[in-house]
Motif scaffolding. Structure first.
Motif, PDB file in Angstrom:
ATOM      1  N   TYR A 146       0.834  -1.203   0.000  1.00 29.78           N
ATOM      2  CA  TYR A 146       0.000   0.000   0.000  1.00 29.78           C
ATOM      3  C   TYR A 146       0.869   1.253   0.000  1.00 29.78           C
ATOM      4  N   ALA A 147       1.902   1.276   0.842  1.00 31.07           N
ATOM      5  CA  ALA A 147       2.788   2.444   0.919  1.00 31.07           C
ATOM      6  C   ALA A 147       3.564   2.635  -0.389  1.00 31.07           C
ATOM      7  N   LEU A 148       4.034   1.500  -0.958  1.00 27.55           N
ATOM      8  CA  LEU A 148       4.777   1.608  -2.223  1.00 27.55           C
ATOM      9  C   LEU A 148       3.910   2.124  -3.356  1.00 27.55           C
ATOM     10  N   SER A 149       2.661   1.627  -3.413  1.00 23.62           N
ATOM     11  CA  SER A 149       1.771   2.100  -4.477  1.00 23.62           C
ATOM     12  C   SER A 149       1.481   3.592  -4.334  1.00 23.62           C
ATOM     13  N   LEU A 150       1.330   4.067  -3.098  1.00 21.59           N
ATOM     14  CA  LEU A 150       1.102   5.487  -2.876  1.00 21.59           C
ATOM     15  C   LEU A 150       2.340   6.308  -3.233  1.00 21.59           C
ATOM     16  N   ILE A 151       3.524   5.793  -2.869  1.00 19.88           N
ATOM     17  CA  ILE A 151       4.768   6.502  -3.182  1.00 19.88           C
ATOM     18  C   ILE A 151       4.969   6.597  -4.688  1.00 19.88           C
ATOM     19  N   SER A 205       4.944   9.439  -9.848  1.00 24.28           N
ATOM     20  CA  SER A 205       4.521   9.540 -11.246  1.00 24.28           C
ATOM     21  C   SER A 205       3.749  10.835 -11.497  1.00 24.28           C
ATOM     22  N   THR A 206       2.922  11.254 -10.533  1.00 22.69           N
ATOM     23  CA  THR A 206       2.207  12.523 -10.678  1.00 22.69           C
ATOM     24  C   THR A 206       3.178  13.703 -10.678  1.00 22.69           C
ATOM     25  N   THR A 207       4.194  13.615  -9.812  1.00 22.06           N
ATOM     26  CA  THR A 207       5.229  14.655  -9.801  1.00 22.06           C
ATOM     27  C   THR A 207       5.994  14.681 -11.117  1.00 22.06           C
ATOM     28  N   LEU A 217      -0.959   2.858 -11.990  1.00 21.21           N
ATOM     29  CA  LEU A 217      -0.914   3.033 -10.535  1.00 21.21           C
ATOM     30  C   LEU A 217      -2.244   3.507  -9.969  1.00 21.21           C
ATOM     31  N   TRP A 218      -3.079   4.178 -10.760  1.00 21.37           N
ATOM     32  CA  TRP A 218      -4.414   4.517 -10.275  1.00 21.37           C
ATOM     33  C   TRP A 218      -5.181   3.253  -9.895  1.00 21.37           C
ATOM     34  N   MET A 219      -5.117   2.279 -10.772  1.00 24.53           N
ATOM     35  CA  MET A 219      -5.828   1.020 -10.491  1.00 24.53           C
ATOM     36  C   MET A 219      -5.194   0.268  -9.326  1.00 24.53           C
ATOM     37  N   VAL A 220      -3.861   0.252  -9.290  1.00 19.99           N
ATOM     38  CA  VAL A 220      -3.166  -0.472  -8.223  1.00 19.99           C
ATOM     39  C   VAL A 220      -3.455   0.164  -6.869  1.00 19.99           C
ATOM     40  N   TYR A 221      -3.331   1.490  -6.781  1.00 20.69           N
ATOM     41  CA  TYR A 221      -3.543   2.156  -5.502  1.00 20.69           C
ATOM     42  C   TYR A 221      -5.005   2.078  -5.080  1.00 20.69           C
TER      43      TYR A 221
END
Length: 557
Positions: free
Chosen positions: A157-162, A167-169, A526-530
């Motif tokens: 969960y933490a990795l997906s958020l990071i 990626s957004t940055t 990552l949207w789907m993963v997170y």
């Protein structure tokens, strides 16, 4: 399918597209030249024309070599090494025609350099489309089954958020890089085109000044001396030649500038739209993923799937544009090393004037300038500086005082350059010097005061001198236009002042565009993963809270 098991596959999926869209595209041109067979390179080194790769039979060339007759029937290949790419129109053999924007094989080879990006767009579109179809099928097939318990990993969960934040940055940074450098690139293109147009217009204006000066020769006169017939005929011939050639550099430069602007303006608008839409999409995806709005995330994933495909296609198009810019700058540098060679660059944008036309025009301007000076000096010697009696008729002007100095004629009788004597005045101070010898006249036009030039004679002499100086000063321009040194100076300025910025900003624009496309591609996954990890975390917390509540209730009972 458990998301924790699918996460490594998704990360590998992202790495594949990132490497294929950046490293492969950027290294394609550099790697192709090293694929030349060793024997071919050795043959090129042993060739006497190794430093000037030539194609026989395509025009004139003044490149030095042992075989002068062969060189006279050859032409310089511009940017031969830089444009050495695979040509899909020739069975993927290497293109050897050099920089030539009129050659379809050049455009085919430079377009093929962006093939990895186009392939990346197709593979991304097909694979993610297949993944989305399979996900829909899995959801439809599993919706009627008994719901399984979710596993929850805080690390995943933490990795997906990071990774989602990174990626957004990266999308934000890519959009900033893209916006800044495409603005700089567009400004550099505009400034360069403005510079070329100014040079072309200066040629046109100089031609018009020469024509006006030649046309005014028959109008100016000193003591009503007529223009010799042979000189008048020569001026008429030169006027016809100038009329036929004066508009060529202006019209060709304007046409080429309009063609470039027609390509540049839509590309600039497309890049701005891509940057704005991608940035907006990335922030919406991050927001909806953080809030856990599943339906909006699915919609954004589909939009991202399509937009990333289009972005990679645009990356390929801009890579082609960047390669063309780099090829053109290398072609300019090559032409500057051999400016007299017959190359496609020298025949476009600012073409050199035909040497015969330039020499005949130069000869006519020298003869006319010298003739006007001789007419003025003849009037000074035979009329102004002579103390004539009243019986001289119209030549008697009651002239008296010190003699009027002669105007320096910069040409000998054979039109070679000559130095002025101390007793002569030159173009720079002739009007001021002759003003000292002007007298005041009566109603009959006779001098009442000391002086040898009446106001009418002074005006006619200075008008003739102005025309003569205008023709004399155009000589250097005609020489530079005839030997192409004017064009050489123009392209030297382009190479030194504009090419470095064009290559730098076009490359950075391309990198920013690839950053945006690749980052949004990663964000879409990552949207789907997170979102899935967030849903698992939320469900796991509910199960734990429910178990704790049941355990507490059982303990009280």
């Amino acid at each position: 399918m458990d998301s924790t098991k699918s996460l490594p596959f998704l990360l590998l999926f992202q790495i594949f597209f990132l490497t294929s869209s950046t490293l492969l595209s950027l290294s394609l041109e550099a790697s192709e030249f090293h694929h030349i067979p060793y024997e071919q390179l050795e043959g090129m080194k042993n060739n006497e024309q190794y430093h000037h790769i030539l194609i026989p039979g395509k025009g004139r060339s003044f490149i030095e070599g042992k075989n002068e007759s062969a060189n006279n029937n050859s032409t310089l290949i511009l940017a031969a090494e830089k444009t050495h790419r695979r040509d899909p129109l020739q069975n993927f053999n290497y293109y050897t025609g050099g920089w030539d924007y009129r050659n379809s094989h050049y455009w085919a080879s430079v377009s093929f350099s962006a093939a990895p990006l186009f392939i990346t767009a197709v593979v991304w579109f097909l694979l993610l489309g297949l993944f989305l179809c399979l996900a829909c099928l899995c959801c439809c097939c599993c919706c009627c089954r008994k719901r399984k318990s979710y596993g929850y990993s805080p690390i995943a969960y933490a990795l997906s958020l990071i990774f989602l934040t990174l990626s957004t940055t990266a999308v934000t940074a890519g959009c900033i890089v893209l916006h800044i450098n495409q603005e700089n690139f567009s400004n550099s293109i505009s400034h360069m085109l403005e510079f070329i147009l100014q040079k072309a217009l200066s040629i046109f204006e100089n031609f018009m000044n020469i024509m006006k000066a030649l046309a005014s020769v028959s109008k100016v006169s000193v003591d009503h001396l007529p223009l010799p017939p042979d000189l008048k005929n020569e001026i008429d011939v030169v006027d016809e030649m100038i009329n036929a050639t004066a508009n060529v550099p202006q019209l060709q430069s304007v046409a080429n500038a309009k063609n470039i602007q027609q390509v540049l303006n839509p590309a600039r608008l497309a890049l701005n739209i891509v940057a704005a839409v991608m940035l907006f999409l990335a922030f919406l995806g991050f927001l909806f993923s953080f809030l856990g709005i599943q339906c909006c995330i699915y919609v954004l994933v589909i939009l991202g799937w399509i937009l990333v495909t289009l972005a990679f296609i645009l990356c390929g198009i801009f890579l082609i544009f960047h390669n063309v810019v780099a090829d053109t700058c290398v072609a300019v540098d090559d032409w500057l090393q051999n400016p007299t060679a017959n190359a496609s660059l020298s025949l476009q944008f600012l073409p050199c004037m035909d040497n015969k036309t330039a020499q005949e025009t130069l000869k006519a301007t020298k003869e006319t300038s010298s003739y006007l000076i001789n007419v003025v000096n003849k009037y000074i010697i035979e009329v102004a500086n002579r103390d004539l009696p009243p019986t001289a008729g119209v030549l008697y002007l009651n002239q008296k005082g010190p003699p009027v100095p002669l105007l320096c004629n910069p040409f000998n009788s054979d039109l070679t350059e000559r130095d002025c004597t101390h007793a002569e005045v030159n173009f720079s101070n002739v009007a001021q010097e002759w003003r000292k010898y002007e007298c005041e006249v009566s109603a009959e036009g006779i001098c009442n005061t000391t002086g040898r030039l009446t106001p009418t004679a002074y005006d006619q002499m200075t008008a003739s001198v102005n025309v003569s100086y205008s023709l004399y000063s155009s000589g250097q321009f005609l020489v530079e236009l005839g030997d192409c040194s004017f064009v050489l100076k123009t392209f030297s300025a382009i190479s030194e002042n504009y090419c470095p910025g064009l290559r730098r900003y076009s490359y950075r624009t391309y990198v920013g565009l690839v950053m945006v496309a690749a980052s949004v591609m990663c964000s879409s996954i990552l949207w789907m993963v997170y979102a899935r990890k967030r849903r698992h975390r939320k469900y796991t917390k509910k199960i734990i809270a429910r178990n704790d509540q049941n355990h507490f209730a059982g303990g009280i009972a």
